[in-house]
Design a protein around this motif. Structure first.
Motif, PDB file in Angstrom:
ATOM      1  N   THR A 123      -6.757  -0.349  -0.698  1.00 37.59           N
ATOM      2  CA  THR A 123      -6.381   1.053  -1.616  1.00 37.59           C
ATOM      3  C   THR A 123      -7.552   1.439  -2.452  1.00 37.59           C
ATOM      4  OG1 THR A 123      -5.710  -0.688  -3.270  1.00 37.59           O
ATOM      5  CG2 THR A 123      -3.951   0.091  -1.882  1.00 37.59           C
ATOM      6  N   THR A 124      -8.576   0.898  -2.371  1.00 34.50           N
ATOM      7  CA  THR A 124      -9.840   1.273  -3.361  1.00 34.50           C
ATOM      8  C   THR A 124     -11.168   1.270  -2.364  1.00 34.50           C
ATOM      9  OG1 THR A 124     -10.456  -0.913  -4.267  1.00 34.50           O
ATOM     10  CG2 THR A 124      -8.704   0.344  -5.576  1.00 34.50           C
TER      11      THR A 124
ATOM     12  N   PRO B  41     -10.429   4.658  -0.439  1.00 37.15           N
ATOM     13  CA  PRO B  41      -9.462   3.707   0.232  1.00 37.15           C
ATOM     14  C   PRO B  41      -9.638   3.589   1.572  1.00 37.15           C
ATOM     15  CG  PRO B  41      -8.288   5.371  -1.354  1.00 37.15           C
ATOM     16  CD  PRO B  41      -9.720   5.517  -0.924  1.00 37.15           C
TER      17      PRO B  41
ATOM     18  N   ASN C 214      -2.239   9.764  -0.361  1.00 29.40           N
ATOM     19  CA  ASN C 214      -2.570   8.896  -1.468  1.00 29.40           C
ATOM     20  C   ASN C 214      -2.219   9.147  -2.878  1.00 29.40           C
ATOM     21  OD1 ASN C 214      -3.573   7.287   0.667  1.00 29.40           O
ATOM     22  ND2 ASN C 214      -5.657   7.071   0.040  1.00 29.40           N
TER      23      ASN C 214
ATOM     24  N   VAL D   7       0.774  -1.303   0.035  1.00 28.96           N
ATOM     25  CA  VAL D   7      -0.086  -0.065  -0.018  1.00 28.96           C
ATOM     26  C   VAL D   7       0.748   1.143  -0.007  1.00 28.96           C
ATOM     27  CG1 VAL D   7      -1.768   1.268   1.309  1.00 28.96           C
ATOM     28  CG2 VAL D   7      -2.107  -1.270   1.268  1.00 28.96           C
TER      29      VAL D   7
ATOM     30  N   LYS E  38       2.698   1.687  -3.411  1.00 36.56           N
ATOM     31  CA  LYS E  38       1.373   2.239  -4.487  1.00 36.56           C
ATOM     32  C   LYS E  38       1.245   3.821  -4.371  1.00 36.56           C
ATOM     33  CE  LYS E  38      -3.260   1.951  -5.827  1.00 36.56           C
ATOM     34  NZ  LYS E  38      -3.075   1.895  -7.152  1.00 36.56           N
ATOM     35  N   PHE E  39       1.262   4.332  -3.066  1.00 39.55           N
ATOM     36  CA  PHE E  39       1.035   5.700  -3.089  1.00 39.55           C
ATOM     37  C   PHE E  39       2.324   6.584  -3.187  1.00 39.55           C
ATOM     38  CE2 PHE E  39      -3.243   4.220  -1.315  1.00 39.55           C
ATOM     39  CZ  PHE E  39      -3.954   4.212  -2.391  1.00 39.55           C
TER      40      PHE E  39
END
Length: 467
Positions: free
Chosen positions: A204-205, A260, A314, A139, A142-143
């Protein structure tokens, strides 16, 4: 007839001899009696062992085997399965091997996992602590890409002769805003252990329901965003095929908005080389007719090394600050000779800040995926003309909301966007510092500020080179 029993007389020597035989026999039995342990598994005897340590070693080995097993679900031995009884027997030896085989066959196990709790709410049960930490790191990556691999960060290296540079990016910190707890738990069903990819997707979503919108005649990105109550950035991110805001009726847009579960805050520093546009120096000349001009020296771009501190949530910018700026090559000004008589509508070529007590909140650049054509600033609410000129446009403009364009009649034009209200009209002559409107948040804007652009001979310029 009388019966007479003859009395038996035991002498002292015979008694001593008998006692000696008894003691000797007892010592023999004791010498050939072995002590060991009876093993009980869940209350049932399964064999005897020479020492408790033999069983404890076997239990430890079994626990390690279960922990190291390459499986999607971890298993653990049930607690308190084994107990012992002390045993003594004449000329009998325990069979360790047989007891351990019975132990191996009868041991009971149960599935275990690690519960992932975020903000006090249980999100999922995953295989183990290592899996939980791996998901959380995914996570973060990703961000805040590259945060966990410092070796990929390149230092800025500027070559003055070639005028080229590779920008550097250093992630200073990455943190998860929510409180995250991991708790080892026993579970009833192996199916309770969630797939790591599904947990990552949820974090994440938020696993939102997909939403689409079919473009109609007259639609624009900003109009759709406002009508469907989503950010225009969501539309751009979900539909990368959009170029230059061009959409046509019948196009299907993905307007799914993620929510998220985890929010990652990152702080990074980006250092890059930027071009300094050459300033324009206007000189008055009695030798040139009114309204005529002559360029006597072409300007030359300069270079500066600028470092920005970026705070993202994010991956979306929430704060930007210029922390340092060093001129590497000073620009050479363009010198233009003009007639001595300056009309009120002609600019001086020197620009004043259009906002009093200004503070820049976003700089011009293409660092974040889409070109930000000018600079954003906050400060006093009154918007002022940056130089003398004629109002060329005053009204609603796509993306900019209420906007004003001033032609300074010397090659320069300035644009003022997102105004709450406009106090000038098209064709009106304004002077430097004159009030032209009030700061607002109309158009594609996330907050009250002024968006300011400068053009020279139709080409976009960086306002910070002139202000």
């Amino acid at each position: 007839m009388r019966n007479y029993r003859t009395p038996i007389v035991v002498t002292g020597a015979a008694l001593v001899a008998a006692v000696g035989v008894f003691i000797g026999a007892n010592q023999y039995v004791q010498a050939h009696t072995n002590s060991f342990y009876r093993v009980l598994l869940n209350g049932q005897p399964i064999g005897e062992v020479s020492s408790k340590q033999v069983v404890e070693n076997a239990l430890k080995a079994k626990s390690e085997q279960l922990a190291d097993a390459d499986s999607e679900v971890r298993y653990k031995l049930d607690d308190n399965q084994v107990s012992f009884e002390d045993v003594s027997a004449y000329k009998k030896l325990p069979d360790d091997e047989a007891a351990l085989k019975a132990l191996e066959a009868g041991l009971k196990t149960h599935p275990v996992g690690v519960k992932l709790v975020i903000g006090g709410k249980e999100i999922a049960v995953v295989k183990d602590q290592e899996t939980a930490e791996s998901i959380l790191q995914r996570v973060k990556d990703k961000f805040a890409p590259g945060a966990s691999d410092k070796s990929k960060v390149q230092a800025l290296s500027y070559n003055a002769s070639k005028r080229t540079a590779q920008p550097s990016r250093v992630v200073k910190s990455v943190s998860i805003e929510e409180e995250v707890t991991t708790i080892p738990v026993d579970i009833d069903d192996p199916a309770q252990v969630a797939d790591p990819d599904e947990v990552f997707k949820k974090l994440t979503t938020g696993n939102p329901v997909k939403r689409t919108y079919t473009v109609r005649k007259g639609d624009c990105i900003g109009c759709i965003a406002q009508k469907m109550k989503v950010s225009a950035d969501v539309i751009y991110a979900n539909n990368p095929w959009i170029e230059d805001d061009e959409i046509k009726p019948g196009d299907v847009l993905d307007i799914t908005q993620n929510n998220p579960v985890l929010h990652v805050k990152s702080e990074e520093e980006v250092t890059q080389i930027e071009t300094i546009d050459p300033p324009v120096e206007i000189r008055k000349s009695d030798d040139i007719k009114l309204g005529k001009s002559k360029t006597v020296r072409e300007g030359k771009n300069g270079k500066r090394q600028v470092t920005y501190r970026l705070v993202k949530r994010n991956g979306t910018m929430i704060e930007e600050e210029q922390v340092s700026s060093e001129v590497l090559e000073a620009p050479v000004s363009t010198v233009i000779l003009r007639g001595t008589k300056v009309t009120p509508s002609e600019g001086t070529g020197s620009f004043a800040w259009p906002v009093s007590g200004h503070r820049i909140t976003s700089y011009m650049g293409e660092r974040w995926g889409r070109l930000h054509k000018g600079i954003d600033m906050v400060g006093g609410k009154t918007i002022m003309s940056a130089d003398n000129g004629t109002v060329e446009f005053a009204g609603r403009k796509s993306g900019y909301g209420n906007a004003i364009i001033i032609n300074h009649n010397n090659g320069f034009k300035t644009l003022y966007g997102h105004l709450k209200s406009i106090s000038v009209k098209k064709g009106q002559v304004v002077s430097k510092g004159e009030a032209i409107g009030i700061m607002g948040s109309t158009g594609h804007s996330t907050g009250t500020h002024l968006h300011f652009e400068i053009y020279l001979d139709g080409k976009l310029r960086n306002p910070t080179s002139y202000l």
